[in-house]
Design a protein around this motif. Structure first.
Motif, PDB file in Angstrom:
ATOM      1  N   SER A  16       0.180   4.170 -19.597  1.00  0.00           N
ATOM      2  CA  SER A  16       0.170   5.515 -19.016  1.00  0.00           C
ATOM      3  C   SER A  16      -1.258   5.942 -18.701  1.00  0.00           C
ATOM      4  CB  SER A  16       0.780   6.508 -19.995  1.00  0.00           C
ATOM      5  OG  SER A  16       0.490   7.826 -19.575  1.00  0.00           O
ATOM      6  N   ALA A  17      -1.405   6.622 -17.592  1.00  0.00           N
ATOM      7  CA  ALA A  17      -2.705   7.181 -17.210  1.00  0.00           C
ATOM      8  C   ALA A  17      -3.200   8.187 -18.247  1.00  0.00           C
ATOM      9  CB  ALA A  17      -2.566   7.866 -15.853  1.00  0.00           C
ATOM     10  N   LEU A  18      -2.276   8.708 -19.044  1.00  0.00           N
ATOM     11  CA  LEU A  18      -2.639   9.727 -20.027  1.00  0.00           C
ATOM     12  C   LEU A  18      -3.092   9.113 -21.345  1.00  0.00           C
ATOM     13  CD1 LEU A  18       0.246  12.266 -19.354  1.00  0.00           C
ATOM     14  CD2 LEU A  18      -2.096  12.304 -18.479  1.00  0.00           C
ATOM     15  N   VAL A  47      -3.473  -0.346 -13.870  1.00  0.00           N
ATOM     16  CA  VAL A  47      -2.495   0.069 -14.886  1.00  0.00           C
ATOM     17  C   VAL A  47      -1.408   0.873 -14.196  1.00  0.00           C
ATOM     18  CG1 VAL A  47      -4.050   0.129 -16.873  1.00  0.00           C
ATOM     19  CG2 VAL A  47      -3.745   2.185 -15.500  1.00  0.00           C
ATOM     20  N   ASP A  48      -0.184   0.692 -14.662  1.00  0.00           N
ATOM     21  CA  ASP A  48       0.931   1.438 -14.085  1.00  0.00           C
ATOM     22  C   ASP A  48       2.003   1.648 -15.151  1.00  0.00           C
ATOM     23  OD1 ASP A  48       1.766   2.021 -10.923  1.00  0.00           O
ATOM     24  OD2 ASP A  48       3.456   1.970 -12.330  1.00  0.00           O
ATOM     25  N   LEU A  49       2.684   2.789 -15.023  1.00  0.00           N
ATOM     26  CA  LEU A  49       3.749   3.168 -15.945  1.00  0.00           C
ATOM     27  C   LEU A  49       4.973   2.266 -15.789  1.00  0.00           C
ATOM     28  CD1 LEU A  49       4.020   5.612 -17.881  1.00  0.00           C
ATOM     29  CD2 LEU A  49       4.987   6.901 -15.973  1.00  0.00           C
ATOM     30  N   LEU A 102      -7.653   6.490  -7.849  1.00  0.00           N
ATOM     31  CA  LEU A 102      -6.354   7.129  -8.107  1.00  0.00           C
ATOM     32  C   LEU A 102      -5.775   7.507  -6.748  1.00  0.00           C
ATOM     33  CD1 LEU A 102      -4.726   8.342 -10.663  1.00  0.00           C
ATOM     34  CD2 LEU A 102      -5.736  10.522  -9.964  1.00  0.00           C
ATOM     35  N   GLN A 103      -4.815   6.715  -6.276  1.00  0.00           N
ATOM     36  CA  GLN A 103      -4.268   6.957  -4.937  1.00  0.00           C
ATOM     37  C   GLN A 103      -2.788   7.325  -5.028  1.00  0.00           C
ATOM     38  OE1 GLN A 103      -5.591   3.051  -3.053  1.00  0.00           O
ATOM     39  NE2 GLN A 103      -6.001   4.486  -1.416  1.00  0.00           N
ATOM     40  N   HIS A 104      -2.450   8.542  -4.591  1.00  0.00           N
ATOM     41  CA  HIS A 104      -1.054   9.006  -4.562  1.00  0.00           C
ATOM     42  C   HIS A 104      -0.365   8.819  -5.928  1.00  0.00           C
ATOM     43  CE1 HIS A 104      -1.767   9.658  -0.427  1.00  0.00           C
ATOM     44  NE2 HIS A 104      -0.522   9.642  -0.020  1.00  0.00           N
ATOM     45  N   ILE A 112      -5.754   3.252 -11.243  1.00  0.00           N
ATOM     46  CA  ILE A 112      -4.730   3.902 -12.091  1.00  0.00           C
ATOM     47  C   ILE A 112      -3.501   4.223 -11.251  1.00  0.00           C
ATOM     48  CG2 ILE A 112      -4.210   5.925 -13.489  1.00  0.00           C
ATOM     49  CD1 ILE A 112      -7.111   6.037 -14.306  1.00  0.00           C
ATOM     50  N   GLY A 113      -2.330   3.800 -11.749  1.00  0.00           N
ATOM     51  CA  GLY A 113      -1.098   3.933 -10.971  1.00  0.00           C
ATOM     52  C   GLY A 113      -1.147   2.913  -9.852  1.00  0.00           C
ATOM     53  N   SER A 114      -1.336   1.656 -10.254  1.00  0.00           N
ATOM     54  CA  SER A 114      -1.690   0.597  -9.283  1.00  0.00           C
ATOM     55  C   SER A 114      -0.502   0.104  -8.468  1.00  0.00           C
ATOM     56  CB  SER A 114      -2.349  -0.574 -10.019  1.00  0.00           C
ATOM     57  OG  SER A 114      -1.662  -0.874 -11.220  1.00  0.00           O
ATOM     58  N   SER A 150       8.367  -2.839 -13.903  1.00  0.00           N
ATOM     59  CA  SER A 150       8.779  -3.678 -12.763  1.00  0.00           C
ATOM     60  C   SER A 150       7.681  -3.742 -11.716  1.00  0.00           C
ATOM     61  CB  SER A 150      10.104  -3.206 -12.167  1.00  0.00           C
ATOM     62  OG  SER A 150      10.240  -1.827 -12.204  1.00  0.00           O
ATOM     63  N   PHE A 151       6.919  -2.664 -11.529  1.00  0.00           N
ATOM     64  CA  PHE A 151       5.806  -2.711 -10.576  1.00  0.00           C
ATOM     65  C   PHE A 151       4.697  -3.647 -11.088  1.00  0.00           C
ATOM     66  CE2 PHE A 151       6.146   1.368  -7.789  1.00  0.00           C
ATOM     67  CZ  PHE A 151       7.447   1.043  -7.470  1.00  0.00           C
ATOM     68  N   VAL A 152       4.420  -3.575 -12.394  1.00  0.00           N
ATOM     69  CA  VAL A 152       3.375  -4.441 -12.956  1.00  0.00           C
ATOM     70  C   VAL A 152       3.782  -5.908 -12.821  1.00  0.00           C
ATOM     71  CG1 VAL A 152       2.238  -5.116 -15.133  1.00  0.00           C
ATOM     72  CG2 VAL A 152       2.380  -2.706 -14.474  1.00  0.00           C
ATOM     73  N   GLN A 208       0.884  -1.178   0.000  1.00  0.00           N
ATOM     74  CA  GLN A 208       0.000   0.000   0.000  1.00  0.00           C
ATOM     75  C   GLN A 208       0.914   1.219   0.000  1.00  0.00           C
ATOM     76  OE1 GLN A 208      -3.546  -0.307   0.156  1.00  0.00           O
ATOM     77  NE2 GLN A 208      -3.215  -2.525  -0.015  1.00  0.00           N
ATOM     78  N   PHE A 209       1.140   1.770  -1.179  1.00  0.00           N
ATOM     79  CA  PHE A 209       2.164   2.781  -1.352  1.00  0.00           C
ATOM     80  C   PHE A 209       1.540   4.176  -1.227  1.00  0.00           C
ATOM     81  CE2 PHE A 209       6.041   3.634  -4.346  1.00  0.00           C
ATOM     82  CZ  PHE A 209       6.515   4.560  -3.443  1.00  0.00           C
ATOM     83  N   HIS A 210       1.035   4.488  -0.033  1.00  0.00           N
ATOM     84  CA  HIS A 210       0.420   5.800   0.212  1.00  0.00           C
ATOM     85  C   HIS A 210       0.258   5.991   1.715  1.00  0.00           C
ATOM     86  CE1 HIS A 210      -2.856   2.820  -0.532  1.00  0.00           C
ATOM     87  NE2 HIS A 210      -3.162   3.219   0.674  1.00  0.00           N
ATOM     88  N   THR A 211       0.013   7.234   2.146  1.00  0.00           N
ATOM     89  CA  THR A 211      -0.128   7.515   3.576  1.00  0.00           C
ATOM     90  C   THR A 211      -1.338   6.764   4.144  1.00  0.00           C
ATOM     91  OG1 THR A 211      -1.343   9.494   2.986  1.00  0.00           O
ATOM     92  CG2 THR A 211       0.921   9.800   3.571  1.00  0.00           C
TER      93      THR A 211
HETATM   94  C1  SAM Z   1       3.200   6.353  -4.869  1.00  0.00           C
HETATM   95  S1  SAM Z   1       2.860   5.059  -5.986  1.00  0.00           S
HETATM   96  C2  SAM Z   1       1.175   4.623  -5.535  1.00  0.00           C
HETATM   97  C3  SAM Z   1       0.814   3.219  -5.976  1.00  0.00           C
HETATM   98  C4  SAM Z   1      -0.593   2.746  -5.618  1.00  0.00           C
HETATM   99  N1  SAM Z   1      -1.613   3.653  -6.127  1.00  0.00           N
HETATM  100  C5  SAM Z   1      -0.729   2.594  -4.130  1.00  0.00           C
HETATM  101  O1  SAM Z   1      -1.323   3.501  -3.525  1.00  0.00           O
HETATM  102  O2  SAM Z   1      -0.271   1.592  -3.579  1.00  0.00           O
HETATM  103  C6  SAM Z   1       2.597   5.947  -7.526  1.00  0.00           C
HETATM  104  C7  SAM Z   1       2.402   5.022  -8.699  1.00  0.00           C
HETATM  105  O3  SAM Z   1       1.908   5.773  -9.807  1.00  0.00           O
HETATM  106  C8  SAM Z   1       2.525   5.275 -10.982  1.00  0.00           C
HETATM  107  N2  SAM Z   1       2.449   6.338 -11.990  1.00  0.00           N
HETATM  108  C9  SAM Z   1       2.982   7.581 -11.939  1.00  0.00           C
HETATM  109  N3  SAM Z   1       2.687   8.264 -13.061  1.00  0.00           N
HETATM  110  C10 SAM Z   1       1.939   7.444 -13.844  1.00  0.00           C
HETATM  111  C11 SAM Z   1       1.336   7.576 -15.121  1.00  0.00           C
HETATM  112  N4  SAM Z   1       1.443   8.689 -15.850  1.00  0.00           N
HETATM  113  N5  SAM Z   1       0.630   6.528 -15.609  1.00  0.00           N
HETATM  114  C12 SAM Z   1       0.515   5.381 -14.901  1.00  0.00           C
HETATM  115  N6  SAM Z   1       1.081   5.201 -13.689  1.00  0.00           N
HETATM  116  C13 SAM Z   1       1.780   6.218 -13.156  1.00  0.00           C
HETATM  117  C14 SAM Z   1       3.937   4.943 -10.530  1.00  0.00           C
HETATM  118  O4  SAM Z   1       4.601   4.086 -11.419  1.00  0.00           O
HETATM  119  C15 SAM Z   1       3.680   4.329  -9.160  1.00  0.00           C
HETATM  120  O5  SAM Z   1       3.450   2.962  -9.224  1.00  0.00           O
END
Ligand code: SAM
Length: 276
Positions: free
Chosen positions: A123-125, A94-96, A139-141, A72-74, A99-101, A45-48
């Motif tokens: 990409s989220a974009l 989905v994640d950029l 969309l978390q952090h 998004i940004g999983s 290695s995380f995926v 859980q990569f967030h506060t």
């Molecule tokens: C701080 S981590 C949070 C991960 C997850 N949401 C969680 O809370 O455990 C930020 C994540 O966003 C992804 N990320 C950043 N920019 C992105 C983009 N444009 N498209 C997809 N993923 C993105 C990063 O690769 C990273 O895995």
């Protein structure tokens, strides 16, 4: 791919992550032993406020078993696995970061959830999905890593059904520039913070109505104070994912919150008519 996205991808390039996780997870049991999403909560859980924050955002999102959810940004997939286990829904992440995926797929195989939870590098974009495909987007952090917010929120609106929900939990700019490095950025090159008010304006402009709006800064500060008091966390932990200096990055986020430079926002929006 733009320079900004390349820089973000570099920040989250975690070489050999799946192998490191395999090694670290031996502390929880042998490779063939099924793990629960709760057990993995110490590192995925990569967030506060960790799993607690994911559970609260999920409650606000009103997820049900028949829904299809996009995270998004999983990251390494912790929130996605939790949602699938708690609500019985289908979750796509989905994640950029490749290695995380890869790590997210490995951890999901370890919890036996691969039929319900899947991950793609994207990409989220530029989301690789048809219009109106999802019932909920989370969309978390993540937004603080994305400079083109109008495009981000338009993409989210595009893949959501009319009347469905977008739930965000993110770091926002408050009264000053942050001290770096922080967990999402070693330098300002990968940090694109907006204030809470500017975030709301950008989301609403993409075709959303605000349903819930919560300043979670005080809860995050209390969480950091508690973490500081309880000493170094046992292994495995988020340092296993992000490297040995992660504690310093996280401490800087706590400091930035304490000094009023940054805040934490929870908000839930309803997908309105796109031209509303
Ligand atoms: C701080 S981590 C949070 C991960 C997850 N949401 C969680 O809370 O455990 C930020 C994540 O966003 C992804 N990320 C950043 N920019 C992105 C983009 N444009 N498209 C997809 N993923 C993105 C990063 O690769 C990273 O895995």
């Amino acid at each position: 791919m733009s320079d900004a996205l390349d820089n973000v991808r570099d920040h989250y390039r975690a070489a050999g992550l799946t192998e490191r996780l395999k090694t670290a997870l031996r502390a929880l049991g042998p490779e063939e032993q099924r793990l629960t999403p709760q057990q993995l909560g110490v590192l995925d859980q990569f967030h506060t406020r960790g799993l607690t924050a994911t559970a609260e955002l999920a409650t606000l999102s009103r997820i049900t078993a028949d829904m299809s959810v996009l995270d998004i940004g999983s990251g390494v997939g912790g929130p996605a696995r939790f949602l699938a286990a708690a609500y019985g829904c289908q979750v796509t992440g989905v994640d950029l970061s490749e290695s995380f995926v890869d790590a997210a797929r490995y951890l999901t195989a370890r919890t036996g959830q691969s039929g319900q939870v899947s991950f793609q590098t994207a990409s989220a974009l530029e989301l690789p999905f048809n219009d109106g495909r999802f019932d909920v987007v989370l969309l978390q952090h993540v937004a603080m890593n994305i400079s083109d917010r109008p495009r981000l929120y338009r993409e989210i609106r595009r893949v959501l059904k009319f009347g469905s929900r977008f739930a965000t939990f993110d770091v926002v700019l408050d009264s000053g520039e942050p001290h770096y490095p922080v967990p999402w950025a070693r330098t300002p090159a990968t940090s694109f913070l907006l204030t809470a008010v500017a975030t709301r304006e950008a989301v609403e402009a993409a075709g959303f109505h605000t349903l819930a709006w919560q300043d979670d800064t005080e809860a995050a500060k209390a969480w950091f104070a508690q973490l500081g008091a309880s000493g170094p966390p046992p292994s495995p932990n988020l340092g296993t994912v992000m490297g040995p200096d992660f504690a310093r990055l996280a401490a800087n986020l706590g400091r930035n919150l304490g000094e009023g430079r940054l805040g934490i926002l929870t908000a839930v929006f309803e997908a309105a008519s796109i031209n509303a």
